[in-house]
Motif scaffolding. Structure first.
Motif, PDB file in Angstrom:
ATOM      1  N   GLY B 195       0.827  -1.205   0.000  1.00 43.72           N
ATOM      2  CA  GLY B 195       0.000   0.000   0.000  1.00 43.72           C
ATOM      3  C   GLY B 195       0.861   1.255   0.000  1.00 43.72           C
ATOM      4  N   PHE B 196       1.888   1.251   0.857  1.00 42.89           N
ATOM      5  CA  PHE B 196       2.772   2.416   0.908  1.00 42.89           C
ATOM      6  C   PHE B 196       3.496   2.603  -0.408  1.00 42.89           C
ATOM      7  N   TYR B 199       1.172   4.032  -2.969  1.00 45.31           N
ATOM      8  CA  TYR B 199       0.877   5.422  -2.665  1.00 45.31           C
ATOM      9  C   TYR B 199       2.063   6.302  -3.068  1.00 45.31           C
ATOM     10  N   ALA B 202       2.032   6.751  -6.721  1.00 44.26           N
ATOM     11  CA  ALA B 202       1.002   7.708  -7.123  1.00 44.26           C
ATOM     12  C   ALA B 202       1.484   9.143  -6.895  1.00 44.26           C
TER      13      ALA B 202
END
Lengths: 652, 509
Positions: B195-196, B199, B202
């Motif tokens: 997830g990190f 992110y 992104a």
């Protein structure tokens, strides 16, 4: 011509390693006893040939070198497997292979009871050690020297732990290894700083340009030399890193003779002498070297005075004598330091081997309180030990007298009367504790068991012949360094070793070279006075030992009772082991426990309990599902890291 | 000829040059699928002990081995053709450079050794599923994709392909609680870290407007860096930090290393770490090159923490797999120092160390694997390793060599590698970091030595380990021994190769 064959010197013991290691069980103990010592003997022969080749040249042309291959080449950095044979390394090569050969021969007799496999393993390690030591003294750059440096440490560790059955050996081996790693850490840093300053680690690049690259007394010279010296302190067992050497006596006695007396422990002295061009730029470090050397010499001698284990006495004696060597190089009398290294290799190896012969005769007994009166049963051991003991005590004309006196005189001459006085006091103590050992072992009446008495026997020829050879060397070995003060009266006998080493140390003390050349030179009367003083002190020590341990054997006990505090402190070796345990070992263990248990597995649990409710709920839900509820902890630590980095970037 | 086939052939001719860089990964995928397929049709299996029970897969392990060897051959071909290789491939999604090819070789060598060690292990521990080999090959394919990625998306795809395979492999001994626990922890935390990583991608996209590594570099080369970009960089550090186990993102690794089947642990310690570091170094050395002043302090702090915690915590461990887990954390710290040096010398040192580390770690795990017995892996240093020098002198000698190499004692690969990293660090002025590296290595001597002491200087107090070394495992161990000594005594050509490989990474298209 000779230069093309330099590689043979280290290669021969290495071949011994391969043969003994791979085929040792097949060729049997007989084969191993030929290959093991034989290879070292052959290396000695080649070294002797190289030595003679050097000697036949003009003094300035006495260097041979051979580049085997480029080992590491990364950018500007270059280190080769290359060997350098100059008067200094040739001297050390002769000591390593010569004394090493004798000890190998002795080991054949000493390790006789080992089974086939253990016997082969022992000689494999011993050959490997010789190989590593030769790499150390023959290296032409600091990095290869470091390889040998680590190699001898490794072998020493393997050989100390040779008898694995005894837990103490394993611990001692480990202690030796780890304390040495601390020293090596310093050494490695020194090499890096040197590379930073000189752009090279080869002797040929660094040493000649030391005077131009480094400021005399500047911080760079100071740190390079200090870090290198930290390495020497570890390897050569000086204060404060000497603690491993007495424990290392747990290994087999010939190993103590080879590694912990004649060769490995002197590597630090060799290294400082080798890098003397650097040390000449750092007088402050030289002062530290001399100070630590003198302090160690005295300190270890006082401990040696009360030890009851024959090998422990010799161990502290070695530490003390190494202190002398550092005192020598510390006052920039490099040749004197190396001279003492050589004579010490003779008489200390002999002392250890003699002690081994005694232990062998008594089936493993090492406590001097259960010896005594062994003179008759062990005549060869007795007479050779006597020569060595007189030599270390500094009685002329034996080996130790000349080298020790040279160091003392140079210390005085360099303007360090306090260090000289410490050295003189140590000389007296040395005579005292060495003759204590001698009298307790060989004189008086036998104090062991009746069974031991029945089995007393002189060692086999494989052990007594090396003893005899070393005994002869302990007597005449010092004659290679007769100071002009005596040489002139004898009709111009030159100081052979000093003039031999002069090309290496030439720039260090041109005056020394002049001495060496045997030129007529006014001898200050002070030199004779100091010489007389050290002889007097040595004789006094011997007489005191005789009085205390032969004439009035009850007296030491009474003295011990009288000065109980001092006696307890001494016999507990100043409680330094306990001190290190308290200030290093225990905090270290506590720290690692803390890091593992607290930081790594627990600290955050506390945070989690009082932390966000969601995490706690998640924890209780999942912790029944699998063994431990550690995930929330892990996530919290992880998240802490994320937050820290983000905060640094966004608000830092 | 059928027009459709003709069209396909035309299409193939267009695509063919682009396939060149991904050939090794394609070969691995193909053989991975084959291994699975033959098993689905119950080909190449021994007969089970009773009717209806499955036997041991025979064909799958060999298919896996052949596939890996072929892939390694392809990497050799790539290395030989490197200078004429053009690019960009797949619109820059994949790059072919010396850096990538070198590390592909390291990854595949690690995979090959893993497979050689795995086969005997699976027999001994009754793991009779061909999926095991399939998963190893697929994970290795993911690693190769990461190594050659020229785009954040490609990195992510490779990362996931690798991770999913390794998650499953960790829990492969599903009857053992530790194995399952490790897999679950790895998966949950892995998902968290992914997830990190996403992110971070992104945010970087937000700042640069592209996922392409070269494109990002051009976009961010003009200072000052925006907060969005910096936050993206931070989260990418976290994502990579998790995969290569940097403190404080390391906490999963001891549990997972201990729980996973030993060959899988070996695979994780070498392959996963190599692939993770490959992408890490590529992104930071080339793409974020201009931001070096921003990322060096953070990595500096992580390196300090990693070296200290890894080495100090390792001291207390008695389980050898757990000890090696902390050891591999510590080595991640050393590798990070090579990255922090931020120079060609540093990157070359990194490459060399990665190869050395793979060999010595693989060797150490190899010994752990062959000393296991049916039903138990025998991982206690105090109990199981005591006195094995007497029963298995060659294994003990090899283990001692690996331990000395991990400590960094000459003349082993570990010493030359550590030395290369140290000189790179000193060269770039990171003297305190170099000092800390040496200091923590001194600490490491303590726990590596513990293994040697136990093997050589303790009497065994348990019934002797009955261990026969399978021929394949013996080959793997021999390769590791020769490699560790060869890279240590004759490092010349390897160092040269590492240096030559660096030239390409900075010249990213």
């Amino acid at each position: 011509m000779a230069a093309n064959w330099i590689w043979l010197v280290p290669a021969l013991p290495l071949a011994g390693v391969l043969v003994n290691g791979l085929l040792g069980r097949r060729i049997g103990k007989g084969g191993v006893s030929v290959i093991g010592p034989g290879m070292v003997g052959a290396a000695f022969a080649v070294s002797l040939w190289l030595f003679l080749d050097l000697a036949a040249r003009a003094p300035e042309a006495r260097t041979l070198s051979q580049n085997v291959y480029t080992w590491i080449s990364a950018g500007d950095f270059r280190a080769s497997v290359a060997f350098l044979v100059d008067p200094l390394s040739a001297t050390l090569m002769l000591v390593v292979t010569g004394v090493g050969f004798l000890i190998h021969v002795y080991s054949v007799g000493y390790m006789h009871d080992e089974d086939r496999r253990g016997f082969a393993r022992y000689f494999t390690y011993l050959n490997l050690f010789t190989f590593a030591m030769l790499v150390l003294v023959m290296a032409d750059n600091f990095l290869l020297l470091f390889v040998g440096w680590e190699g001898v440490g490794l072998c020493s560790y393997l050989l100390i732990g040779f008898w694995f059955k005894d837990r103490a050996n394993a611990t001692a081996g480990k202690k030796a290894f780890i304390v040495n790693r601390i020293g090596d850490f310093g050494f490695l840093l020194g090499i890096f700083l040197m590379f930073g300053a000189f752009g090279s680690v080869a002797f040929a690049d660094v040493l000649p340009s030391a005077a131009t690259v480094l400021d005399a007394g500047g911080p760079l010279a100071f740190w390079i030399c200090l870090f290198l010296f930290v390495g020497a302190v570890g390897k050569s067992a000086q204060i404060p890193l000497y603690v491993w050497l007495p424990d290392a006596m747990a290994g087999p006695t010939p190993v103590s003779a080879l590694i912990h007396a004649a060769t490995m422990v002197t590597a630090g002295v060799y290294m400082v002498a080798r890098s003397h061009a650097l040390y000449d730029m750092a007088p402050a470090v030289l002062a530290i070297v001399a100070g630590i050397g003198a302090a160690t010499a005295l300190y270890a001698a006082t401990i040696g005075l009360v030890q009851t284990d024959i090998k422990k006495v010799l161990a502290y004696s070695t530490i003390s004598q190494l202190g002398y060597m550092f005192l020598g190089v510390g006052v920039a009398a490099y040749a004197a330091g190396i001279f003492h290294l050589v004579t010490h290799a003779f008489f200390k190896a002999l002392l250890f081997l003699g002690a081994g012969s005694v232990i062998h005769a008594l089936h493993g007994e090492q406590d001097m309180r259960r010896m005594g009166g062994l003179k008759r049963a062990l005549p060869v051991t007795y007479w050779t030990m006597l020569a060595a003991t007189l030599a270390i005590a500094g009685i002329p004309p034996l080996a130790g007298f000349f080298s020790k006196d040279e160091i003392l005189w140079r210390t005085w001459d360099a303007g360090h009367p306090v260090l000289w006085a410490i050295g003189l006091a140590t000389a007296g103590l040395t005579a005292l504790y060495m003759f204590r050992l001698f009298f307790l072992t060989f004189h008086g009446s036998f104090r062991g068991t009746g069974e031991q008495r029945q089995h007393l026997h002189e060692s086999p020829p494989s052990m007594t012949i090396p003893l005899t050879v070393l005994g002869a060397l302990s007597v005449v070995g010092g004659w290679i360094g007769i100071p002009p003060a005596i040489g002139q009266t004898l009709g111009g006998v030159p100081n052979a070793i000093e003039s031999w080493l002069a090309p290496v140390f030439a720039d260090a003390h041109a005056e020394g070279a002049a001495h060496a050349a045997g030129e007529a030179h006014a001898i200050p009367p002070m030199e004779y006075a100091l010489m007389a003083a050290s002889i007097a002190v040595a004789l006094l020590g011997i007489l005191a030992a005789r009085y205390l341990w032969l004439t009035r054997p009850e007296l030491p006990v009474r003295i011990g009772l009288q000065f109980r505090v001092a006696a307890t402190v001494l016999s507990n070796k100043y409680y330094v082991d306990e001190l290190y345990d308290a200030i290093v070992v225990r905090p270290y263990n506590a720290l690692s426990h803390f890091a593992w248990r607290v930081i790594d597995e627990g600290l955050i649990d506390g945070l989690v309990v009082g932390g966000t409710g969601a995490v706690v709920r998640w924890q209780s839900r999942v912790s029944s599902a699998w063994q431990s509820g550690a995930i929330p902890t892990y996530v919290t630590v992880f998240f802490g890291g994320v937050v820290a980095i983000l905060v640094y970037y966004l608000f830092g | 000829m059928n027009p459709e086939i003709q069209e396909l052939l035309v299409a193939y001719r267009v695509v063919r040059p682009a396939l060149f860089p991904v050939l090794p990964a394609a070969v691995l995928t193909l053989f991975g699928l084959l291994a699975l397929l033959v098993d689905v049709f119950e080909l190449g299996r021994t007969r089970g002990p009773a009717e209806g029970e499955t036997g041991t897969p025979i064909m799958a392990p060999y298919l896996a081995l052949i596939g890996t060897a072929l892939a390694l051959g392809c990497v050799g071909w790539q290395a030989a053709r490197l200078e004429t290789a053009g690019g960009p491939y797949f619109s820059g999604m994949v790059v072919l450079d010396g850096f990538g090819v070198f590390l592909s070789g390291v990854v595949l060598a690690g995979t090959l050794l893993t497979l050689l060690l795995t086969i005997g292990y699976c027999r001994r521990h009754d793991i009779h599923l061909a999926e095991y080999y399939h998963l190893i090959l697929m994970a290795a394919a993911g690693m190769l994709i990461m190594v050659l990625a020229g785009n954040l998306i490609t990195i992510f795809v490779g990362l996931e392909l690798m991770s999913v395979g390794v998650y499953v492999l960790t829990g492969f001994r599903r009857t053992r609680l530790r194995s399952v626990e490790g897999a679950l922890k790895y998966f949950v935390l892995g998902a968290f870290s992914t997830g990190f990583f996403l992110y971070g991608m992104a945010l970087v996209y937000g700042a640069a407007g592209t996922f392409d590594l070269a494109g990002i570099r051009d976009a961010v080369s003009v200072p000052p860096a925006s907060p969005v970009l910096l936050a993206g960089v931070a989260l990418l550090i976290v994502g990579f930090g998790f995969k290569v186990a940097l403190v404080p993102f390391h906490m999963w690794s001891p549990d997972v290393y201990q729980g996973a089947p030993a060959p899988v642990t070996a695979f994780m310690a070498t392959g996963v770490k190599t692939a993770g570091f490959a992408a890490f170094v590529r992104v930071f050395m080339s793409t974020f090159d201009g931001l070096a002043d921003q990322w060096i302090p953070v990595l500096w702090a992580l390196a300090v923490l990693t070296m200290v915690v890894g080495n100090v915590a390792a001291i207390r461990q008695d389980d050898i797999k757990r000890m090696l887990a902390y050891s591999s954390i510590a080595h991640a710290g050393y590798l990070l120092v090579a990255l922090i040096a931020h120079s060609d010398i540093g990157t070359a040192a990194f490459l060399y160390y990665m190869a050395a580390y793979t060999l010595m770690t693989m060797g150490a795990f190899g010994i752990v694997i062959v000393l296991g017995e049916k039903g138990t892996e025998n991982t206690s240093i105090e109990r199981d390793y005591a006195g094995i020098a007497w029963r298995h002198p060659l294994l003990a000698a090899a283990m001692a060599l690996f331990m000395f190499s991990l400590t960094g004692i000459p003349p082993t690969a570990g010493f030359v590698g550590k030395f290369a990293i140290l000189s790179a660090a000193v060269n770039s002025g990171h003297v305190p970091l170099a000092v800390l590296l040496v200091l923590t290595s001194v600490i490491s001597a303590y726990y590596y030595l513990k293994v040697v002491v136990s093997m050589y200087m303790r009497a065994s107090e348990r019934e002797p380990i009955r261990s026969q070394v399978p021929a394949m495992a013996a080959i793997a161990l021999l390769i590791a021994v020769v490699g560790v000594l060869g890279l240590g005594i004759f490092p010349g050509q390897w160092v040269e190769m590492a240096r030559a490989s660096v030239v390409a990474v900075t010249g990213l298209p």
